[in-house]
Design a protein around this motif. Structure first.
Motif, PDB file in Angstrom:
ATOM      1  N   CYS A 152      -5.472  12.239  27.179  1.00  0.00           N
ATOM      2  CA  CYS A 152      -5.040  12.125  25.786  1.00  0.00           C
ATOM      3  C   CYS A 152      -4.055  13.236  25.455  1.00  0.00           C
ATOM      4  O   CYS A 152      -4.250  14.376  25.853  1.00  0.00           O
ATOM      5  CB  CYS A 152      -6.268  12.201  24.879  1.00  0.00           C
ATOM      6  SG  CYS A 152      -5.838  11.968  23.145  1.00  0.00           S
ATOM      7  N   TYR A 154      -3.268  13.935  22.237  1.00  0.00           N
ATOM      8  CA  TYR A 154      -3.363  14.155  20.800  1.00  0.00           C
ATOM      9  C   TYR A 154      -3.860  15.541  20.355  1.00  0.00           C
ATOM     10  O   TYR A 154      -3.510  15.996  19.292  1.00  0.00           O
ATOM     11  CB  TYR A 154      -4.256  13.069  20.174  1.00  0.00           C
ATOM     12  CG  TYR A 154      -3.494  11.832  19.789  1.00  0.00           C
ATOM     13  CD1 TYR A 154      -2.315  11.493  20.421  1.00  0.00           C
ATOM     14  CD2 TYR A 154      -3.941  11.006  18.773  1.00  0.00           C
ATOM     15  CE1 TYR A 154      -1.606  10.354  20.056  1.00  0.00           C
ATOM     16  CE2 TYR A 154      -3.246   9.871  18.399  1.00  0.00           C
ATOM     17  CZ  TYR A 154      -2.077   9.544  19.050  1.00  0.00           C
ATOM     18  OH  TYR A 154      -1.399   8.418  18.679  1.00  0.00           O
ATOM     19  N   ASN A 155      -4.701  16.158  21.174  1.00  0.00           N
ATOM     20  CA  ASN A 155      -5.206  17.491  20.819  1.00  0.00           C
ATOM     21  C   ASN A 155      -5.814  17.611  19.420  1.00  0.00           C
ATOM     22  O   ASN A 155      -5.443  18.495  18.632  1.00  0.00           O
ATOM     23  CB  ASN A 155      -4.089  18.534  20.995  1.00  0.00           C
ATOM     24  CG  ASN A 155      -3.672  18.616  22.440  1.00  0.00           C
ATOM     25  OD1 ASN A 155      -4.521  18.627  23.334  1.00  0.00           O
ATOM     26  ND2 ASN A 155      -2.372  18.604  22.694  1.00  0.00           N
ATOM     27  N   CYS A 156      -6.713  16.737  19.075  1.00  0.00           N
ATOM     28  CA  CYS A 156      -7.468  16.879  17.824  1.00  0.00           C
ATOM     29  C   CYS A 156      -8.215  18.218  17.907  1.00  0.00           C
ATOM     30  O   CYS A 156      -8.689  18.598  18.981  1.00  0.00           O
ATOM     31  CB  CYS A 156      -8.452  15.727  17.664  1.00  0.00           C
ATOM     32  SG  CYS A 156      -7.587  14.152  17.535  1.00  0.00           S
ATOM     33  N   PHE A 158     -11.025  19.430  17.229  1.00  0.00           N
ATOM     34  CA  PHE A 158     -12.448  19.568  17.567  1.00  0.00           C
ATOM     35  C   PHE A 158     -12.752  19.115  18.995  1.00  0.00           C
ATOM     36  O   PHE A 158     -13.880  19.198  19.441  1.00  0.00           O
ATOM     37  CB  PHE A 158     -13.299  18.705  16.613  1.00  0.00           C
ATOM     38  CG  PHE A 158     -12.817  17.271  16.545  1.00  0.00           C
ATOM     39  CD1 PHE A 158     -13.213  16.353  17.491  1.00  0.00           C
ATOM     40  CD2 PHE A 158     -11.945  16.874  15.552  1.00  0.00           C
ATOM     41  CE1 PHE A 158     -12.750  15.041  17.445  1.00  0.00           C
ATOM     42  CE2 PHE A 158     -11.478  15.567  15.491  1.00  0.00           C
ATOM     43  CZ  PHE A 158     -11.873  14.649  16.450  1.00  0.00           C
ATOM     44  N   CYS A 159     -11.744  18.617  19.713  1.00  0.00           N
ATOM     45  CA  CYS A 159     -12.029  17.800  20.897  1.00  0.00           C
ATOM     46  C   CYS A 159     -11.700  18.506  22.204  1.00  0.00           C
ATOM     47  O   CYS A 159     -10.631  19.103  22.350  1.00  0.00           O
ATOM     48  CB  CYS A 159     -11.231  16.506  20.778  1.00  0.00           C
ATOM     49  SG  CYS A 159     -11.531  15.374  22.121  1.00  0.00           S
ATOM     50  N   ILE A 161     -11.802  16.729  25.090  1.00  0.00           N
ATOM     51  CA  ILE A 161     -11.486  15.694  26.081  1.00  0.00           C
ATOM     52  C   ILE A 161     -10.131  15.925  26.766  1.00  0.00           C
ATOM     53  O   ILE A 161     -10.030  15.801  27.987  1.00  0.00           O
ATOM     54  CB  ILE A 161     -11.609  14.284  25.462  1.00  0.00           C
ATOM     55  CG1 ILE A 161     -13.084  14.027  25.120  1.00  0.00           C
ATOM     56  CG2 ILE A 161     -11.101  13.215  26.411  1.00  0.00           C
ATOM     57  CD1 ILE A 161     -13.349  12.733  24.387  1.00  0.00           C
ATOM     58  N   PRO A 162      -9.072  16.294  26.013  1.00  0.00           N
ATOM     59  CA  PRO A 162      -7.802  16.542  26.720  1.00  0.00           C
ATOM     60  C   PRO A 162      -7.931  17.663  27.762  1.00  0.00           C
ATOM     61  O   PRO A 162      -7.250  17.638  28.782  1.00  0.00           O
ATOM     62  CB  PRO A 162      -6.837  16.937  25.596  1.00  0.00           C
ATOM     63  CG  PRO A 162      -7.410  16.291  24.375  1.00  0.00           C
ATOM     64  CD  PRO A 162      -8.900  16.375  24.552  1.00  0.00           C
ATOM     65  N   VAL A 196      -9.509   6.754  27.219  1.00  0.00           N
ATOM     66  CA  VAL A 196      -9.746   7.853  26.285  1.00  0.00           C
ATOM     67  C   VAL A 196      -9.027   7.550  24.972  1.00  0.00           C
ATOM     68  O   VAL A 196      -9.570   7.713  23.896  1.00  0.00           O
ATOM     69  CB  VAL A 196      -9.256   9.188  26.885  1.00  0.00           C
ATOM     70  CG1 VAL A 196      -9.324  10.295  25.849  1.00  0.00           C
ATOM     71  CG2 VAL A 196     -10.085   9.550  28.101  1.00  0.00           C
ATOM     72  N   ASN A 197      -7.791   7.062  25.080  1.00  0.00           N
ATOM     73  CA  ASN A 197      -6.995   6.751  23.896  1.00  0.00           C
ATOM     74  C   ASN A 197      -6.195   5.484  24.243  1.00  0.00           C
ATOM     75  O   ASN A 197      -5.007   5.542  24.557  1.00  0.00           O
ATOM     76  CB  ASN A 197      -6.087   7.951  23.574  1.00  0.00           C
ATOM     77  CG  ASN A 197      -5.331   7.777  22.282  1.00  0.00           C
ATOM     78  OD1 ASN A 197      -5.294   6.683  21.712  1.00  0.00           O
ATOM     79  ND2 ASN A 197      -4.706   8.834  21.817  1.00  0.00           N
ATOM     80  N   GLU A 234      -7.321   4.159  18.081  1.00  0.00           N
ATOM     81  CA  GLU A 234      -6.921   5.034  16.981  1.00  0.00           C
ATOM     82  C   GLU A 234      -6.233   4.221  15.882  1.00  0.00           C
ATOM     83  O   GLU A 234      -5.399   3.349  16.193  1.00  0.00           O
ATOM     84  CB  GLU A 234      -5.942   6.093  17.508  1.00  0.00           C
ATOM     85  CG  GLU A 234      -6.569   7.122  18.413  1.00  0.00           C
ATOM     86  CD  GLU A 234      -7.489   8.058  17.668  1.00  0.00           C
ATOM     87  OE1 GLU A 234      -7.039   8.694  16.718  1.00  0.00           O
ATOM     88  OE2 GLU A 234      -8.672   8.130  18.033  1.00  0.00           O
ATOM     89  N   ARG A 273      -5.630  15.073  12.961  1.00  0.00           N
ATOM     90  CA  ARG A 273      -5.574  13.616  13.139  1.00  0.00           C
ATOM     91  C   ARG A 273      -4.206  13.136  12.666  1.00  0.00           C
ATOM     92  O   ARG A 273      -3.552  13.803  11.865  1.00  0.00           O
ATOM     93  CB  ARG A 273      -6.697  12.945  12.329  1.00  0.00           C
ATOM     94  CG  ARG A 273      -8.085  13.409  12.713  1.00  0.00           C
ATOM     95  CD  ARG A 273      -8.524  12.930  14.052  1.00  0.00           C
ATOM     96  NE  ARG A 273      -8.789  11.510  14.063  1.00  0.00           N
ATOM     97  CZ  ARG A 273      -8.949  10.790  15.173  1.00  0.00           C
ATOM     98  NH1 ARG A 273      -8.850  11.351  16.362  1.00  0.00           N
ATOM     99  NH2 ARG A 273      -9.210   9.509  15.094  1.00  0.00           N
TER     100      ARG A 273
END
Ligand code: SF4
Length: 438
Positions: A152, A154-156, A158-159, A161-162, A196-197, A234, A273
């Motif tokens: 991903c 996006y680099n939210c 809180f996340c 996952i990336p 993931v996205n 998303e 977001r």
């Protein structure tokens, strides 16, 4: 013949990857067995999002050692990528493999001889750019999870996952169609597209080359798979074109799962977001205008740093007013190396829990209302193989869980049914559309 067992924590993507790795073991002559069937090798696929990932990992390793004291224990997956040294120090772990290395497990570990030192195979996530093919699960005959995308961009805030899975990348439409055709040769009736996205599908070798909407159009033509479900997408990537295609599709079911995370624009901004709540509401309206009985699931996080009572109530009222069908509620928890940690005002845990409880109650209310709107309609159910107290369950195309009297002939079959009423367990009782269940 060496025996190997697998244990998976976390999401559907992890399940599809465990399945692919298990198949590669079988192709090399290993025998896949249950966890308790004294395996010679254990492969544990971990998750970084799971609460207490470290404790869970330790517990599973301990259990594995109890079952087969001399077996080889390998830890793979997101948690292994994020905290390789921490995992390597767990007693009883023989090898730790990161995001890229997990797919080379058989080559890297060769004969699976235990060594004095834990072996760690790990590379910087920025260098993990490969998209591995043939990741689909085939376990319970009814449903298969097909991985179409990984990573991903996006680099939210809180996340993690990336950090655990790296940059967004996809397989080609041609390769994914070929895998879906392989699945079509099995008994599987429903394929769930995972990633993931997945709305960001189409980045191949670092460049955007294909589009998610073209992927679903190609999959819709595959004979032998009755249903496709899009796992989660998303809101900013769920275009009108995708919604309109699903509305008239032969095989894509009317069910979307769309992460919202917060109904407050202030919090959405802090979460990094890429949309505002107004866009989310518009997506829901568009879906419902074309598919009035479409199921819409929502992810939401409570207790994000600086979320005041007013911010939370904004989320609550926003969700209450939206025509959605259920919520997946996550209580915010602090993760190492995420920008959200820099936000000073953390929400006390009892408050987080209280907000979570309120949204769980709202979710039940929404689900029940959605089910009620469907009572009296005819739907198609894919019946599953689990039997409990003489009953079997299944899902309609729009994700209503139904229950019927057990009939072996119904297992893994798609049946047209009338939706009759909601029972005490909150499931919908049905009768076959042509004939009553005996
Ligand atoms: S979109 Fe955001 S929440 Fe989802 S995986 Fe990417 S960074 Fe994480």
């Amino acid at each position: 013949m060496k025996k190997v067992a697998f244990y998976t924590l976390g999401c559907k993507l992890n399940y599809s990857e465990t399945s692919a790795i298990a198949r590669s073991f079988e192709q090399r002559g290993f025998k896949k067995v249950d966890f308790s069937d004294t395996p010679d090798i254990f492969v544990i696929n971990t998750c970084s999002v799971t609460e207490n990932a470290d404790k869970k990992c330790k517990k599973i390793v301990k259990e594995a050692r109890k079952i087969s004291p001399d077996a080889f224990v390998a830890i793979i997956g997101c948690y292994a990528q994020l905290k390789p040294q921490e995992i390597a120090s767990i007693e009883g772990v023989d090898a730790v493999l990161g995001a890229a290395e997990k797919f080379q497990l058989l080559d890297l570990l060769g004969t699976f001889e235990r060594q004095k030192q834990t072996q760690v195979f790990h590379s910087d996530i920025r260098e993990v750019a490969q998209m591995y093919c043939s990741s689909y699960s085939y376990g319970d005959r009814t449903r298969s999870f097909l991985k179409v995308q990984d990573g991903c961009n996006y680099n939210c805030s809180f996340c993690t996952i990336p950090l655990a899975r790296g940059k967004s990348r996809s397989d080609t439409i041609a390769n994914i169609v070929a895998q879906a055709q392989e699945i079509a040769q099995t008994e599987v009736k429903e394929v769930v597209l995972t990633g993931v996205n997945i709305g960001d599908f189409g980045i191949i070798e670092g460049k955007r080359q294909e589009k998610f909407v073209d992927l679903i159009k190609a999959l819709d033509e595959i004979d032998g798979i009755e249903r496709f479900r899009i796992s989660s997408i998303e809101p900013n990537l769920l275009t009108n074109e995708i919604i309109e295609f699903v509305a008239q599709s032969k095989r894509f079911v009317p069910h979307f799962h769309i992460p919202l995370q917060s109904g407050s624009n202030k919090i959405l901004k802090l979460m990094h977001r890429r949309y505002v709540r107004e866009l989310y509401a518009e997506r829901v309206k568009k879906i419902k205008s074309l598919m009035p009985h479409c199921c819409i699931g929502v992810d939401v996080i409570v207790g994000f740093p600086s979320e005041t009572d007013e911010d939370f109530l904004e989320t609550y009222h926003f969700l209450n007013d939206l025509d959605i069908s259920y919520l997946h509620v996550f209580t915010y928890s602090e993760r190492d190396n995420t920008p959200a940690l820099q936000i000073a005002e953390s929400v006390p845990m009892p408050k987080r829990n209280e907000r979570s409880k309120m949204l769980h109650i709202l979710s039940e209310k929404k689900r029940r209302y959605f089910y009620e709107q469907n009572i009296g309609r005819t739907a198609t159910v894919l019946f599953e193989q689990d039997i409990q107290n003489g009953k079997m369950e299944g899902f309609t195309e729009n994700y209503i869980r139904v229950v019927a009297k057990y009939d072996p002939l119904l297992i893994n079959e798609l049946k047209k049914v009338h939706l009759l009423e909601i029972n005490a367990e909150g499931l919908v009782e049905v009768e076959e559309a042509e004939m009553q269940f005996a």
